[in-house]
Design an enzyme around this catalytic site. Structure first.
Site, PDB file in Angstrom:
ATOM      1  N   ASP A  81       0.823  -1.207   0.000  1.00  0.00           N
ATOM      2  CA  ASP A  81       0.000   0.000   0.000  1.00  0.00           C
ATOM      3  C   ASP A  81       0.858   1.259   0.000  1.00  0.00           C
ATOM      4  O   ASP A  81       1.912   1.314   0.634  1.00  0.00           O
ATOM      5  CB  ASP A  81      -0.891  -0.018   1.248  1.00  0.00           C
ATOM      6  CG  ASP A  81      -1.758   1.217   1.371  1.00  0.00           C
ATOM      7  OD1 ASP A  81      -2.562   1.451   0.456  1.00  0.00           O
ATOM      8  OD2 ASP A  81      -1.620   1.942   2.373  1.00  0.00           O
ATOM      9  N   GLU A  96       1.278  -0.374  -5.185  1.00  0.00           N
ATOM     10  CA  GLU A  96       0.340   0.708  -5.447  1.00  0.00           C
ATOM     11  C   GLU A  96       1.190   1.983  -5.492  1.00  0.00           C
ATOM     12  O   GLU A  96       1.529   2.560  -4.470  1.00  0.00           O
ATOM     13  CB  GLU A  96      -0.713   0.826  -4.346  1.00  0.00           C
ATOM     14  CG  GLU A  96      -1.762   1.879  -4.681  1.00  0.00           C
ATOM     15  CD  GLU A  96      -2.333   2.593  -3.471  1.00  0.00           C
ATOM     16  OE1 GLU A  96      -3.323   3.309  -3.634  1.00  0.00           O
ATOM     17  OE2 GLU A  96      -1.771   2.466  -2.366  1.00  0.00           O
TER      18      GLU A  96
END
Length: 750
Positions: free
Chosen positions: A426, A479
């Site tokens: 993330d 990401e």
């Protein structure tokens, strides 16, 4: 004070003062080396054996010889608060003993925690201090074990700057005076073996900071299980054991996630995929999810399930992105073995499992990692480096070797202990840049004056090297939303080493285009084509993720213009464009049946919508798209290779039509994709093709099966020897309104 002790101490006043000071420190829970005072001691090889203990509220106590079960001595009170001692002049050899303690309401007999030796070995301590103990989770935390024939729990926690650390829990009435720990100064680790503790006991660490300040009780950073929120205690569990049945999957999974494999990911938030409204809207258990989610995803043809973070977190509304228990699967759905069964069941059904992993930041909850030992241990002390203003979270100090080791070990833990197939990391962009979301003066440049976070970059490279080097077939996905070069290139080529990268630019551009009224799309035509300028610079995943359907952005179907029929037609055409576009696929739950409502993490998806034909048709289209993508190498084999894609016509903005070709290793087995992004059917639309033959319609998003109007180019179209688009052959097609058609070339025209 008993005569035996008094006589000995009178002979050495200095020693007497130290001894009394040690007792006072134990009573005040302020002793940094409790094993120097408590337990069994001798002043010399031939000196009498002495046992000391501290039990607040004890009325009487005895030392019990474990060999005979008989009292060896009664203990005498040396301090009114419960410090007891027994000197045994007739005992000159240490022996195994137990303690019998009379409290006002009961007399208990148990092993003394302070008769056991050190827990951690010298090699463990060396590796922890070095920041290179990648299996530290096997030593730190709470581990049920047997020592000297006695069952108990070995506790260990890293808190180098603490003045005193105690383990507190169900086994000591949460009294921090009862079980102060031994400090192993070589690595700043505190340890103790608690013989009367066991699996299922709740616990935390009570820590005094370096100035003697009492900190909030801290959860165990290495806990394998935690209480159900809002409770915050860790739970003794030990390394989860499980008899895996996924040997075939693990042996072959490298082929299932390779760049040439069809990878289609169903992104899921387990807490809201479905709930049980009849039972106070409770969460589904991991077993219930295995029974319902796995066959659903498998039926729709997805190859992987990606889970929003299931690492333990205190606040439901964070969706798991503010984790505190990085080593514990969330209790919301069950225990560690339950989650293992879920992963195992996925693998046995041919589904990979990817974990959304959050190494970039952590929340400020008092029981978490912040100011863990009274100092900025896990986080940077300077808020310009250690505080994330967007999320009000703390940022790991990646330059501290023990912190980096904590996170690296965690990544490997999930891959090894839970057989996870990949980590989607993330917020990588926030980790790469020191000035991420900061104004001038709010960040500190690196040693070369730049804005790159060199320590975080080194961490990410190491994490990827370990993942690919130690776990065959596992992968990582970034990401990452910037133009950082080489995110998914090997570290030996100068990249960050990720397996894949989310293509955020493609997602933003194409959703922006699709939100336009078709009459205006001609002016935004190249929002759809721009992505091909960089499509092969990384190993891309095309993501339509949870981030696009929250915070007022609306659902995917609501982003589409027009009336209800046009919204569905637009979304169907867009999905087919995505599934035939180079790159792996990711779709967030609910998008597969076009949920109208924006995602709500506190409620089930709107499953009742599948009773309606248009929603059911959308789901059926996703199933067919996944099947086509999986079955046809031309649509996935060269997803990350420019040889697998050719534009036929990228510039027909007046008609808002895109035409392109996909192929695999067999250059003559081609698929033609034609997208019409206006509500106007187009007859006689000619498309140039490279080869003669019959082109069979494999998919038409306007098919009535999916809720379309039924306009079709026909079951098959024969190529005509008419040069078009710079190619020797062409097809004369009828294009459906707001539709995408996919045609496969067959050599024979019969």
């Amino acid at each position: 004070m008993p005569n035996e002790i008094s006589t000995r101490l009178k002979a050495d006043p200095k020693k007497a003062a130290l001894f009394r000071g040690g007792i006072e420190a134990i009573v005040r829970a302020d002793h940094g080396d409790p094993f120097a005072i408590l337990g069994m001691h001798q002043d010399g090889a031939d000196a009498p054996v002495e046992v000391r203990a501290f039990f607040p509220g004890a009325e009487r106590a005895w030392v019990i010889d474990s060999a005979t079960g008989e009292p060896a001595a009664e203990m005498h009170r040396l301090h009114d608060d419960g410090f007891l001692a027994a000197v045994m002049p007739d005992r000159r050899q240490r022996f195994r003993y137990r303690l019998r303690v009379a409290f006002p309401l009961a007399t208990l007999e148990f092993e003394d925690a302070y008769r056991f030796g050190q827990i951690l070995g010298e090699l463990d301590l060396h590796l922890i201090a070095e920041g290179n103990h990648l299996r530290a989770y096997e030593r730190l935390g709470a581990h049920p074990r047997e020592i000297d024939g006695v069952a108990g729990v070995a506790f260990a926690v890293w808190a180098p700057n603490a003045r005193r650390v105690s383990v507190v829990g169900d086994f000591c009435e949460w009294d921090g005076r009862r079980l102060p720990m031994r400090k192993r100064v070589e690595a700043g680790v505190w340890e103790i073996f608690v013989p009367h503790a066991g699996a299922g006991d709740r616990y935390k660490f009570e820590i005094k900071g370096p100035e003697g300040e009492m900190l909030p009780l801290k959860a165990d950073p290495y806990a394998f299980e935690a209480e159900m929120r809002p409770a915050t205690a860790s739970v003794v569990h030990g390394l989860p054991s499980y008899g895996w049945q996924d040997h075939s999957w693990m042996h072959d999974r490298a082929h299932a996630q390779d760049r040439e494999a069809p990878v289609s990911v169903y992104e899921v938030h387990l807490g809201s995929w479905a709930r049980v409204p009849e039972e106070d809207n409770r969460f589904l258990t991991y077993d219930e999810l295995a029974e319902r989610l796995i066959p659903y995803a498998r039926d729709l043809g997805f190859t992987h399930i990606e889970l929003l973070p299931i690492t333990e977190h205190p606040f439901d509304g964070s969706w798991g992105y503010q984790p505190i228990g990085l080593y514990a699967p969330t209790k919301r759905h069950g225990g560690p073995e339950d989650f293992k069964r879920f992963v195992d069941a996925c693998h046995r059904e041919g589904l990979g499992v990817i974990l959304d992993w959050v190494p970039g930041h952590f929340p400020t909850d008092q029981h978490g990692l912040g100011l863990f030992d009274g100092t900025h241990l896990y986080e940077h002390s300077d808020p310009r480096q250690g505080f994330h203003m967007d999320w009000n979270t703390l940022i790991y100090n990646f330059g501290r070797r023990e912190v980096s080791n904590f996170l690296l070990g965690n990544a490997l833990f999930w891959l090894e202990q839970y057989h996870l197939d990949g980590l989607r990391v993330d917020a990588v962009a926030s980790m790469l840049y020191l000035d991420y979301s900061r104004k001038e003066g709010e960040w500190i440049p690196n040693q070369f004056g730049g804005r790159e976070n060199l320590e975080s970059i080194a961490f990410l490279k190491r994490m990827n090297e370990l993942t690919f080097g130690r776990h065959d077939g596992a992968t990582t996905i970034a990401e990452e939303s910037t133009a950082w070069p080489g995110v998914s290139r090997p570290t030996y080529l100068g990249g960050l080493g990720f397996g894949y990268k989310w293509n955020m630019g493609w997602m933003h551009d194409t959703l922006n285009y699709m939100s336009k009224d078709p009459i205006h799309r001609r002016y935004h035509h190249h929002h759809l084509t721009f992505g091909l300028l960089y499509a092969f610079s990384e190993n891309f995943v095309l993501p339509l993720s949870h981030d696009e359907v929250v915070h007022g952005k609306g659902s995917l179907i609501e982003k589409m213009p027009g009336d209800a029929w046009q919204k569905f037609a637009n979304l169907r055409a867009y999905y087919a464009f995505m599934w035939t576009h180079p790159g792996k696929k990711l779709l967030f739950m609910g998008g597969e049946f076009a949920q109208w409502r924006e995602w709500n993490d506190a409620a089930s998806l709107d499953w009742h919508l599948l009773d309606e034909p248009l929603h059911r048709g959308m789901r059926d289209l996703i199933r067919e798209l996944n099947g086509l993508y999986r079955d046809e190498p031309a649509l996935h084999q060269l997803d990350t290779d420019p040889a697998g894609f050719e534009w036929i016509e990228a510039n027909d903005s007046d008609n808002s039509v895109l035409t392109f070709l996909r192929k695999g290793r067999d250059p003559e087995h081609v698929f033609i994709v034609v997208c019409n992004f206006t509500p106007v059917p187009r007859e006689g639309y000619r498309v140039g093709v490279p080869y003669a033959g019959r082109y069979v319609t494999r998919l038409n998003t306007d098919d009535t099966r999916f809720g379309g109007s039924g306009v079709s180019p026909g079951e098959a179209v024969d190529a005509e020897e008419v040069s078009w688009h710079g190619r020797p052959w062409s097809l004369n097609l009828t294009l459906p309104p707001l539709g995408t058609v996919v045609l496969e070339r067959r050599e024979s025209t019969r």
